[in-house]
Design a protein around this motif. Structure first.
Motif, PDB file in Angstrom:
ATOM      1  N   ALA A  29       0.830  -1.209   0.000  1.00 27.84           N
ATOM      2  CA  ALA A  29       0.000   0.000   0.000  1.00 27.84           C
ATOM      3  C   ALA A  29       0.866   1.261   0.000  1.00 27.84           C
ATOM      4  O   ALA A  29       0.537   2.251  -0.674  1.00 27.84           O
ATOM      5  N   LEU A  30       1.964   1.240   0.732  1.00 29.46           N
ATOM      6  CA  LEU A  30       2.864   2.398   0.733  1.00 29.46           C
ATOM      7  C   LEU A  30       3.510   2.590  -0.631  1.00 29.46           C
ATOM      8  O   LEU A  30       3.684   3.728  -1.090  1.00 29.46           O
ATOM      9  N   TYR A  31       3.858   1.493  -1.300  1.00 25.77           N
ATOM     10  CA  TYR A  31       4.358   1.611  -2.679  1.00 25.77           C
ATOM     11  C   TYR A  31       3.293   2.268  -3.563  1.00 25.77           C
ATOM     12  O   TYR A  31       3.599   3.154  -4.367  1.00 25.77           O
ATOM     13  N   GLN A  32       2.044   1.832  -3.426  1.00 26.43           N
ATOM     14  CA  GLN A  32       0.946   2.400  -4.228  1.00 26.43           C
ATOM     15  C   GLN A  32       0.788   3.902  -3.958  1.00 26.43           C
ATOM     16  O   GLN A  32       0.522   4.673  -4.888  1.00 26.43           O
ATOM     17  N   LEU A  33       0.954   4.316  -2.706  1.00 23.12           N
ATOM     18  CA  LEU A  33       0.892   5.749  -2.387  1.00 23.12           C
ATOM     19  C   LEU A  33       2.033   6.500  -3.068  1.00 23.12           C
ATOM     20  O   LEU A  33       1.843   7.608  -3.575  1.00 23.12           O
ATOM     21  N   ASP A  34       3.210   5.903  -3.078  1.00 19.96           N
ATOM     22  CA  ASP A  34       4.351   6.527  -3.752  1.00 19.96           C
ATOM     23  C   ASP A  34       4.074   6.617  -5.253  1.00 19.96           C
ATOM     24  O   ASP A  34       4.318   7.652  -5.880  1.00 19.96           O
ATOM     25  N   LEU A  35       3.545   5.557  -5.828  1.00 26.69           N
ATOM     26  CA  LEU A  35       3.209   5.534  -7.254  1.00 26.69           C
ATOM     27  C   LEU A  35       2.199   6.632  -7.597  1.00 26.69           C
ATOM     28  O   LEU A  35       2.309   7.284  -8.642  1.00 26.69           O
ATOM     29  N   ALA A  36       1.248   6.871  -6.705  1.00 25.53           N
ATOM     30  CA  ALA A  36       0.222   7.898  -6.929  1.00 25.53           C
ATOM     31  C   ALA A  36       0.729   9.306  -6.620  1.00 25.53           C
ATOM     32  O   ALA A  36      -0.020  10.278  -6.770  1.00 25.53           O
ATOM     33  N   ASP A  60      15.721  -6.127   0.468  1.00 25.39           N
ATOM     34  CA  ASP A  60      15.424  -7.330  -0.322  1.00 25.39           C
ATOM     35  C   ASP A  60      14.097  -7.947   0.100  1.00 25.39           C
ATOM     36  O   ASP A  60      13.299  -8.370  -0.744  1.00 25.39           O
ATOM     37  N   PHE A  61      13.838  -7.995   1.400  1.00 23.86           N
ATOM     38  CA  PHE A  61      12.571  -8.508   1.932  1.00 23.86           C
ATOM     39  C   PHE A  61      11.396  -7.694   1.392  1.00 23.86           C
ATOM     40  O   PHE A  61      10.411  -8.245   0.898  1.00 23.86           O
ATOM     41  N   VAL A  62      11.503  -6.367   1.472  1.00 27.63           N
ATOM     42  CA  VAL A  62      10.438  -5.491   0.990  1.00 27.63           C
ATOM     43  C   VAL A  62      10.278  -5.644  -0.516  1.00 27.63           C
ATOM     44  O   VAL A  62       9.157  -5.761  -1.027  1.00 27.63           O
ATOM     45  N   SER A  63      11.367  -5.662  -1.240  1.00 28.76           N
ATOM     46  CA  SER A  63      11.323  -5.798  -2.693  1.00 28.76           C
ATOM     47  C   SER A  63      10.595  -7.075  -3.105  1.00 28.76           C
ATOM     48  O   SER A  63       9.696  -7.050  -3.959  1.00 28.76           O
ATOM     49  N   GLU A  64      10.951  -8.177  -2.492  1.00 30.68           N
ATOM     50  CA  GLU A  64      10.317  -9.455  -2.811  1.00 30.68           C
ATOM     51  C   GLU A  64       8.815  -9.424  -2.528  1.00 30.68           C
ATOM     52  O   GLU A  64       8.010  -9.884  -3.336  1.00 30.68           O
ATOM     53  N   ASN A  65       8.430  -8.848  -1.393  1.00 28.25           N
ATOM     54  CA  ASN A  65       7.024  -8.858  -1.016  1.00 28.25           C
ATOM     55  C   ASN A  65       6.183  -7.854  -1.785  1.00 28.25           C
ATOM     56  O   ASN A  65       5.046  -8.141  -2.145  1.00 28.25           O
ATOM     57  N   VAL A  66       6.724  -6.687  -2.073  1.00 30.69           N
ATOM     58  CA  VAL A  66       5.978  -5.726  -2.895  1.00 30.69           C
ATOM     59  C   VAL A  66       5.789  -6.302  -4.295  1.00 30.69           C
ATOM     60  O   VAL A  66       4.694  -6.226  -4.870  1.00 30.69           O
ATOM     61  N   ASP A  77      11.146   3.234 -11.856  1.00 26.56           N
ATOM     62  CA  ASP A  77      11.654   4.458 -11.234  1.00 26.56           C
ATOM     63  C   ASP A  77      11.018   4.687  -9.864  1.00 26.56           C
ATOM     64  O   ASP A  77      11.695   5.015  -8.888  1.00 26.56           O
ATOM     65  N   VAL A  78       9.713   4.515  -9.786  1.00 20.89           N
ATOM     66  CA  VAL A  78       9.001   4.694  -8.520  1.00 20.89           C
ATOM     67  C   VAL A  78       9.445   3.621  -7.531  1.00 20.89           C
ATOM     68  O   VAL A  78       9.654   3.900  -6.343  1.00 20.89           O
ATOM     69  N   PHE A  79       9.614   2.394  -8.018  1.00 21.93           N
ATOM     70  CA  PHE A  79      10.016   1.302  -7.135  1.00 21.93           C
ATOM     71  C   PHE A  79      11.393   1.571  -6.530  1.00 21.93           C
ATOM     72  O   PHE A  79      11.594   1.370  -5.333  1.00 21.93           O
ATOM     73  N   ARG A  85      13.580   4.840   0.328  1.00 19.64           N
ATOM     74  CA  ARG A  85      12.966   5.421   1.527  1.00 19.64           C
ATOM     75  C   ARG A  85      13.153   4.528   2.761  1.00 19.64           C
ATOM     76  O   ARG A  85      12.929   4.962   3.881  1.00 19.64           O
ATOM     77  N   LEU A  86      13.504   3.279   2.544  1.00 19.15           N
ATOM     78  CA  LEU A  86      13.489   2.277   3.606  1.00 19.15           C
ATOM     79  C   LEU A  86      14.668   2.390   4.560  1.00 19.15           C
ATOM     80  O   LEU A  86      15.804   2.607   4.149  1.00 19.15           O
ATOM     81  N   VAL A  87      14.357   2.201   5.826  1.00 16.55           N
ATOM     82  CA  VAL A  87      15.349   2.140   6.897  1.00 16.55           C
ATOM     83  C   VAL A  87      14.907   0.983   7.790  1.00 16.55           C
ATOM     84  O   VAL A  87      13.710   0.756   7.974  1.00 16.55           O
ATOM     85  N   TYR A  88      15.862   0.256   8.356  1.00 18.46           N
ATOM     86  CA  TYR A  88      15.508  -0.846   9.249  1.00 18.46           C
ATOM     87  C   TYR A  88      16.151  -0.643  10.611  1.00 18.46           C
ATOM     88  O   TYR A  88      17.307  -0.210  10.707  1.00 18.46           O
ATOM     89  N   GLN A  89      15.378  -0.957  11.659  1.00 18.34           N
ATOM     90  CA  GLN A  89      15.886  -0.864  13.027  1.00 18.34           C
ATOM     91  C   GLN A  89      15.476  -2.103  13.802  1.00 18.34           C
ATOM     92  O   GLN A  89      14.292  -2.363  13.975  1.00 18.34           O
ATOM     93  N   GLN A  90      16.464  -2.866  14.247  1.00 17.39           N
ATOM     94  CA  GLN A  90      16.191  -4.019  15.113  1.00 17.39           C
ATOM     95  C   GLN A  90      15.903  -3.498  16.509  1.00 17.39           C
ATOM     96  O   GLN A  90      16.542  -2.559  16.983  1.00 17.39           O
TER      97      GLN A  90
END
Length: 182
Positions: A29-36, A60-66, A77-79, A85-90
């Motif tokens: 859904a966040l990808y779709q918002l970026d696309l729009a 890689d996890f986000v890429s595979e699932n989106v 380009d949007v992808f 935009r992604l950042v990860y924090q354990q």
């Protein structure tokens, strides 16, 4: 996402970013918002989870699932912009001292945050207390909680009271997630 108050970028902080709801619904859904064109150029998406992941592993996890859960072809380009935009924090959600690492991640970022609790409701209070202890709750921040909140009326009241201890009612959004059974 633009803040309704000032049109500035926000931080979308997803607790439970490696979970099923996040990978099937939130991230696509966040990808779709970026696309729009509905995400501010400086909006970041901060995935928070218990597992140790590098930034690349999370991307890689986000890429595979989106790629899996967005039904139409992705705009390259949007992808790429979305992935940047992604950042990860354990983070250990139940250890309030561990939230200082999240505070460091968010320190140089946007002023307004949306905290999305994509975790079991039983730890909403722990997360809220951790955010408060790390001084990560301001009047412009919002929290999104999935329903059902708790397993009965009494547990729902306890969970809501814990979140309301640090967030005002106008900062709390309760979402009903409906997935039809086929």
């Amino acid at each position: 996402m633009k803040s309704a108050e000032n049109g500035s970028a926000v931080e979308m902080v997803i607790f439970g970013a490696l979970g099923d709801l996040s990978r099937r619904k939130l991230l696509p859904a966040l990808y779709q918002l970026d696309l729009a064109g509905l995400l501010h150029a400086d909006t970041r998406i901060v995935g928070v989870a218990r597992h140790e992941y590098s930034e690349k592993e999370f991307t890689d996890f986000v890429s595979e699932n989106v790629t899996t859960f967005v039904s139409e072809d992705l705009n390259p380009d949007v992808f790429q912009r979305f992935l940047s935009r992604l950042v990860y924090q354990q983070l250990d959600f139940k250890e309030t001292h561990s939230y200082s690492a999240l505070a460091d991640t968010l320190a140089t970022a946007n002023d307004t945050r949306i905290y999305y609790f994509s975790t079991p409701p039983a730890i909403y209070g722990d997360i809220t207390e951790g955010l408060y202890t790390a001084n990560l709750i301001t009047d412009t921040d919002r929290v999104v909680m999935e329903k059902p909140i708790g397993h009965c009326l009494a547990s729902s009241k306890v969970i809501n009271d814990m979140v309301s201890k640090h967030f005002k009612e106008n900062q709390i959004y309760r979402m009903t997630i409906f997935t039809p059974v086929l």
